[in-house]
Design a protein around this motif. Structure first.
Motif, PDB file in Angstrom:
ATOM      1  N   ALA A  17       0.836  -1.204   0.000  1.00 18.74           N
ATOM      2  CA  ALA A  17       0.000   0.000   0.000  1.00 18.74           C
ATOM      3  C   ALA A  17       0.874   1.258   0.000  1.00 18.74           C
ATOM      4  O   ALA A  17       2.031   1.215   0.436  1.00 18.74           O
ATOM      5  CB  ALA A  17      -0.919  -0.021   1.216  1.00 18.74           C
ATOM      6  N   PRO A  18       0.308   2.373  -0.466  1.00 19.93           N
ATOM      7  CA  PRO A  18       1.121   3.582  -0.614  1.00 19.93           C
ATOM      8  C   PRO A  18       1.743   4.091   0.684  1.00 19.93           C
ATOM      9  O   PRO A  18       2.888   4.550   0.688  1.00 19.93           O
ATOM     10  CB  PRO A  18       0.148   4.609  -1.204  1.00 19.93           C
ATOM     11  CG  PRO A  18      -1.208   4.018  -1.087  1.00 19.93           C
ATOM     12  CD  PRO A  18      -1.050   2.544  -0.996  1.00 19.93           C
ATOM     13  N   GLY A  19       1.012   4.005   1.788  1.00 19.40           N
ATOM     14  CA  GLY A  19       1.555   4.483   3.062  1.00 19.40           C
ATOM     15  C   GLY A  19       2.832   3.742   3.465  1.00 19.40           C
ATOM     16  O   GLY A  19       3.716   4.303   4.114  1.00 19.40           O
ATOM     17  N   MET A  20       2.906   2.483   3.067  1.00 19.32           N
ATOM     18  CA  MET A  20       4.104   1.682   3.399  1.00 19.32           C
ATOM     19  C   MET A  20       5.318   2.198   2.635  1.00 19.32           C
ATOM     20  O   MET A  20       6.438   2.176   3.147  1.00 19.32           O
ATOM     21  CB  MET A  20       3.861   0.214   3.024  1.00 19.32           C
ATOM     22  CG  MET A  20       2.705  -0.403   3.761  1.00 19.32           C
ATOM     23  SD  MET A  20       2.241  -1.963   2.975  1.00 19.32           S
ATOM     24  CE  MET A  20       0.814  -2.378   3.962  1.00 19.32           C
ATOM     25  N   LEU A  21       5.091   2.656   1.421  1.00 17.91           N
ATOM     26  CA  LEU A  21       6.202   3.209   0.627  1.00 17.91           C
ATOM     27  C   LEU A  21       6.590   4.588   1.148  1.00 17.91           C
ATOM     28  O   LEU A  21       7.773   4.905   1.294  1.00 17.91           O
ATOM     29  CB  LEU A  21       5.812   3.273  -0.861  1.00 17.91           C
ATOM     30  CG  LEU A  21       5.532   1.916  -1.536  1.00 17.91           C
ATOM     31  CD1 LEU A  21       5.196   2.116  -3.014  1.00 17.91           C
ATOM     32  CD2 LEU A  21       6.715   0.975  -1.393  1.00 17.91           C
ATOM     33  N   ARG A  22       5.582   5.394   1.461  1.00 21.98           N
ATOM     34  CA  ARG A  22       5.869   6.732   2.005  1.00 21.98           C
ATOM     35  C   ARG A  22       6.683   6.623   3.297  1.00 21.98           C
ATOM     36  O   ARG A  22       7.576   7.421   3.553  1.00 21.98           O
ATOM     37  CB  ARG A  22       4.555   7.489   2.293  1.00 21.98           C
ATOM     38  CG  ARG A  22       3.744   7.834   1.064  1.00 21.98           C
ATOM     39  CD  ARG A  22       4.372   8.909   0.231  1.00 21.98           C
ATOM     40  NE  ARG A  22       4.770  10.070   1.006  1.00 21.98           N
ATOM     41  CZ  ARG A  22       5.551  11.044   0.563  1.00 21.98           C
ATOM     42  NH1 ARG A  22       6.025  10.984  -0.668  1.00 21.98           N
ATOM     43  NH2 ARG A  22       5.871  12.065   1.315  1.00 21.98           N
ATOM     44  N   ASP A  23       6.344   5.629   4.078  1.00 26.08           N
ATOM     45  CA  ASP A  23       7.026   5.369   5.345  1.00 26.08           C
ATOM     46  C   ASP A  23       8.532   5.194   5.148  1.00 26.08           C
ATOM     47  O   ASP A  23       9.332   5.488   6.034  1.00 26.08           O
ATOM     48  CB  ASP A  23       6.426   4.056   5.876  1.00 26.08           C
ATOM     49  CG  ASP A  23       6.600   3.887   7.357  1.00 26.08           C
ATOM     50  OD1 ASP A  23       6.750   4.906   8.031  1.00 26.08           O
ATOM     51  OD2 ASP A  23       6.588   2.737   7.818  1.00 26.08           O
ATOM     52  N   LEU A  24       8.933   4.699   3.983  1.00 28.35           N
ATOM     53  CA  LEU A  24      10.352   4.449   3.697  1.00 28.35           C
ATOM     54  C   LEU A  24      10.953   5.570   2.837  1.00 28.35           C
ATOM     55  O   LEU A  24      12.002   5.388   2.230  1.00 28.35           O
ATOM     56  CB  LEU A  24      10.505   3.106   2.964  1.00 28.35           C
ATOM     57  CG  LEU A  24       9.954   1.873   3.686  1.00 28.35           C
ATOM     58  CD1 LEU A  24      10.153   0.620   2.851  1.00 28.35           C
ATOM     59  CD2 LEU A  24      10.634   1.710   5.045  1.00 28.35           C
ATOM     60  N   SER A  25      10.247   6.688   2.757  1.00 32.95           N
ATOM     61  CA  SER A  25      10.696   7.838   1.952  1.00 32.95           C
ATOM     62  C   SER A  25      10.806   7.515   0.469  1.00 32.95           C
ATOM     63  O   SER A  25      11.642   8.079  -0.246  1.00 32.95           O
ATOM     64  CB  SER A  25      12.040   8.378   2.459  1.00 32.95           C
ATOM     65  OG  SER A  25      11.946   8.709   3.809  1.00 32.95           O
ATOM     66  N   VAL A  26       9.965   6.599   0.009  1.00 30.76           N
ATOM     67  CA  VAL A  26       9.878   6.348  -1.439  1.00 30.76           C
ATOM     68  C   VAL A  26       9.134   7.518  -2.067  1.00 30.76           C
ATOM     69  O   VAL A  26       8.143   8.002  -1.515  1.00 30.76           O
ATOM     70  CB  VAL A  26       9.126   5.022  -1.715  1.00 30.76           C
ATOM     71  CG1 VAL A  26       8.840   4.863  -3.205  1.00 30.76           C
ATOM     72  CG2 VAL A  26       9.938   3.844  -1.197  1.00 30.76           C
TER      73      VAL A  26
END
Ligand code: PEP
Length: 258
Positions: free
Chosen positions: A82-91
């Motif tokens: 999910a997008p939040g998981m990527l944002r969490d890693l500064s993607v």
């Protein structure tokens, strides 16, 4: 290289590199590319290496991309990211609709469009891939195929979202084959894609959207391909797996004329 739009050069590592191998590659890229500021340089490791790579590049000009994204915000979707998981890693970027996913995972334009909307809703920049097969090129239907993919894969996005989307023209026959589109062939399709965007969303949006070329980009052909007026960068597969090749693609492209 003086361009109307800021160049974006991305490396798609596909299903390659363990965490240790990814960190090794990143340390070489950081050394080689520490001072590059004239272009957006994005690396797209596999999901399993995103966390480690994210931490390793925080003090460098390199930016982080992922190779896929769920079309859902979160929830009961086993195996999806999910997008939040990527944002969490500064993607910051996410490759969508790569021809390998269209071919092997049967991804449709409609699914790619939902994923692109999900990316934008969560401040991720989608890199939306389109491109014709060899059979389609030889049948003379490249524009029909690519036009349909562009319209379908961006369907439902707002003008602002389209403007922020990066497109990647990747002729399927040139991916991983060593065959590259000539700079004239690439320019022709890039100009066509821009005209499709302009007809959908107006000239200004067409002028602003960035379109990468992908398909056997190497240090020896990058400068000429990226020198075309409507080519705003590259999506690099095989040659992004090795420090020297990826760094030289960027350096050769950006160097001032002799
Ligand atoms: C790609 O898969 O996006 C790609 C362009 O691969 P390659 O550079 O290896 O042709």
């Amino acid at each position: 290289m003086d361009k109307e739009r800021r160049l974006i050069i991305a490396g798609n590592w596909k299903s390659n590199k363990t965490v240790a191998e990814a960190l090794d590659l990143v340390s070489g890229l950081k050394r080689e590319l520490a001072t590059v500021t004239e272009a957006d340089i994005v690396i797209c490791p596999p999901y399993t290496a995103l966390d480690a790579v994210s931490k390793a590049i925080f003090d460098s000009p390199l930016r982080l991309g992922a190779q896929n994204l769920s079309d859902q915000a979160y929830g009961a979707f086993t195996g999806e990211i999910a997008p939040g998981m990527l944002r969490d890693l500064s993607v910051r970027y996410v490759i969508l609709g790569h021809s390998e996913r269209r071919q092997f995972q049967s991804e449709s334009d409609a699914l790619v469009a939902r994923k692109a909307a999900n990316a934008h809703a969560n401040n991720l920049v989608p890199i939306v891939c389109v491109g014709e097969t060899l059979v389609e090129r030889e049948a003379g239907i490249t524009e029909k195929v690519v036009g349909t993919q562009v319209r379908g894969s961006l369907a439902g996005l707002t003008v602002e979202q389209v403007e922020q989307t990066v497109l990647a023209y990747e002729p399927v026959w040139a991916i991983g084959t060593g065959k590259t589109a000539s700079s004239a062939q690439a320019q022709e399709v890039h100009a066509f894609i821009r005209s499709v965007i302009s007809s959908l969303h107006g000239e200004a949006t067409g002028r602003r959207v960035r379109i990468q070329y992908g398909g056997s980009v190497k240090p020896g052909n990058a400068r000429e391909l990226l020198g075309q007026p409507d080519v705003d960068g590259a999506l690099v597969g095989g040659a992004s797996l090795e420090v020297r090749n990826f760094a030289d693609i960027i350096k050769n492209t950006l160097q001032s004329p002799a």
